[in-house]
Design an enzyme around this catalytic site. Structure first.
Site, PDB file in Angstrom:
ATOM      1  N   LYS A 128      10.091  13.856  41.643  1.00 29.51           N
ATOM      2  CA  LYS A 128      10.697  14.166  40.366  1.00 29.51           C
ATOM      3  C   LYS A 128       9.658  13.902  39.282  1.00 29.51           C
ATOM      4  O   LYS A 128       8.780  13.049  39.413  1.00 29.51           O
ATOM      5  CB  LYS A 128      11.971  13.360  40.123  1.00 29.51           C
ATOM      6  N   GLU A 143       8.963  19.046  30.392  1.00 33.29           N
ATOM      7  CA  GLU A 143      10.112  19.111  29.499  1.00 33.29           C
ATOM      8  C   GLU A 143       9.957  20.231  28.465  1.00 33.29           C
ATOM      9  O   GLU A 143       9.003  20.257  27.696  1.00 33.29           O
ATOM     10  CB  GLU A 143      10.311  17.758  28.814  1.00 33.29           C
ATOM     11  N   SER A 187      20.542   9.004  24.239  1.00 30.46           N
ATOM     12  CA  SER A 187      21.955   9.361  24.010  1.00 30.46           C
ATOM     13  C   SER A 187      22.399  10.549  24.853  1.00 30.46           C
ATOM     14  O   SER A 187      23.554  10.876  24.869  1.00 30.46           O
ATOM     15  CB  SER A 187      22.181   9.670  22.527  1.00 30.46           C
ATOM     16  N   THR A 236      15.842  13.592  36.540  1.00 35.03           N
ATOM     17  CA  THR A 236      16.322  13.143  35.223  1.00 35.03           C
ATOM     18  C   THR A 236      16.342  14.372  34.315  1.00 35.03           C
ATOM     19  O   THR A 236      17.302  15.128  34.328  1.00 35.03           O
ATOM     20  CB  THR A 236      15.441  12.015  34.646  1.00 35.03           C
ATOM     21  N   ASN A 243      13.324  14.887  23.886  1.00 40.02           N
ATOM     22  CA  ASN A 243      12.891  13.496  23.752  1.00 40.02           C
ATOM     23  C   ASN A 243      13.375  12.798  22.495  1.00 40.02           C
ATOM     24  O   ASN A 243      13.348  11.566  22.407  1.00 40.02           O
ATOM     25  CB  ASN A 243      11.362  13.419  23.850  1.00 40.02           C
ATOM     26  N   THR A 249       4.315  10.321  34.870  1.00 38.77           N
ATOM     27  CA  THR A 249       5.629   9.687  35.110  1.00 38.77           C
ATOM     28  C   THR A 249       6.298  10.455  36.197  1.00 38.77           C
ATOM     29  O   THR A 249       6.844  11.487  35.956  1.00 38.77           O
ATOM     30  CB  THR A 249       6.613   9.599  33.976  1.00 38.77           C
TER      31      THR A 249
END
Length: 407
Positions: A179, A276, A407, A153, A402, A190
């Site tokens: 992942k 991230e 979107s 992702t 985040n 996660t």
């Protein structure tokens, strides 16, 4: 143990495929399938979040209540979490589609999803993806790599690893892919992880090996303090290595556990280093602890400290933040006995001794903290127990990623 190229297709009898099903993304693959030529015994560990995604509930039923599994289907982009009975029904429809085209039992099909919470998956696209992948199943390393890419992702790189060991005179292979980049926190961060092996091992021992190992691997990773709804690690063993079956603890079991630990540790570190917006893997080692529990508590407290993570991003040897994080962890220790070091490829430097700063070079410390992987080592001088936790620095880009994830 021999480290080899590959991932989920490295072990005998495992095939993989990927497809661009347009679940959420366009212009990239977003579905993966892993298939064993023969039924496997399966083990799994799952999120501790009370809010569990539909695929987690589906997989728990198969792993805990059925004797075998043979297929894993994963989609990225939509998590199928908080989707009620409809979402759970889509797990069954996915399994039914795979069962029909592959000629396997529907209750041997495991499913996994990752992505946005609260959206229903477009089941027609999911089923089309299954149809696209089935004819493409291949045992090549390249096929495994494509599968590893498809489950990403916000990950910036695919994550896979494989090793070989010898058990009972037979070569046994263990490989895996995962992942994970954000919404990562201890107690199954996660993440989705899929590990395959051709080892012959009982279901009971396979589950015991996995359950024990996640404590020191995936449960020691944190990126942002959020525990996801979808966290799943699945371990499939098809027995095609033809080693004497592992049915109890002993030398063969320990050899297998060592290989599994290498796979899971490597994947866990890949997740942490690809947090991230991250620019660095941040490793925290607690040594000299009184107990394993104390060491785990202290290491997790430091690796999850936002202030410490920000200091790592700034290449700032702000040791006070580390000692502070240890202090509010709840673990008992004497701060006036703590030694602290920073280490990376650029060298190693002591920052404090017995709770007080030593005369160190800020310039050298900054150089050490400027590498892509940085380790903080804290010696609490209370015993022989140790623990290691993994995280990453906290950057501006974490907020950017985040703030507009949907979107």
């Amino acid at each position: 143990m021999k480290i080899i190229d590959g991932g989920v297709t490295a072990a005998k009898g495992f095939k993989a495929a990927a497809a661009a099903a347009e679940i959420k993304y366009k212009g990239r693959t977003d579905m993966a399938m892993v298939y064993s030529e023969v039924p496997c015994v399966a083990a799994g560990t799952f999120t501790t979040n009370v809010v569990k995604a539909a695929p987690v509930k589906w997989d728990q039923d198969i792993v805990y209540n059925h004797p075998s599994a043979q297929v894993v289907i994963c989609n990225s982009g939509i998590a199928n979490a908080c989707t009620g009975a409809e979402g759970y029904g889509y797990c069954k429809e996915t399994a039914d589609a795979a069962a029909e085209i592959l000629g396997v039992a529907a209750d041997s099909v495991l499913v996994a999803s990752t992505g946005v919470i609260g959206m229903q998956v477009p089941i027609d696209r999911i089923k089309n993806g299954v149809k696209m992948m089935a004819p493409k199943l291949d045992g090549s390393l390249e096929a495994g790599t494509e599968a590893a890419k498809a489950i990403m992702t916000t990950d910036t790189k695919k994550k896979e690893v494989a090793v070989q060991i010898e058990i009972g005179g037979k070569t046994v292979t263990v490989g895996g892919m995962c992942k994970g980049s954000g919404m990562i926190h201890p107690n199954m961060c996660t993440m989705l992880g899929f590990v395959t092996t051709d080892a012959k091992i009982s279901k009971k021992m396979l589950q015991e090996a996995l359950s024990e190992d996640v404590k020191d691997t995936y449960n020691m990773v944190s990126v942002d303090g959020d525990t996801s709804t979808n966290d799943t690690v699945l371990l499939l063993a098809n027995g095609l290595a033809e080693n004497p079956e592992i049915t109890e603890k002993g030398e063969d079991y320990e050899t297998f556990k060592a290989a599994l630990n290498y796979i899971n540790t490597t994947l866990a570190k890949k997740i942490a280093g690809d947090g991230e917006g991250a620019t660095a893997l941040f490793e925290v080692k607690i040594i000299g602890a009184e107990s394993k529990e104390q060491a785990v508590t202290l290491s997790k407290s430091v690796v999850t400290s936002s202030l410490t993570k920000a200091a790592i991003y700034g290449h700032d040897a702000n040791w006070g933040r580390i000692l502070c994080a240890m202090g509010y962890s709840g673990a008992k220790f004497d701060p006036e006995k703590v030694d602290l070091f920073f280490e990376s490829k650029a060298g190693k430097i002591q920052i404090i001794e017995n709770g007080v700063a030593v005369d160190y070079s800020e310039e050298e410390a900054t150089k050490i903290l400027s590498e892509e992987a940085v380790t903080a080592i804290a010696d609490v001088k209370m015993g022989d127990a140790t623990a290691t936790a993994w995280g990453c620095d906290l950057t501006y880009d974490y907020i950017k990623i985040n703030a507009d994830y949907r979107s």
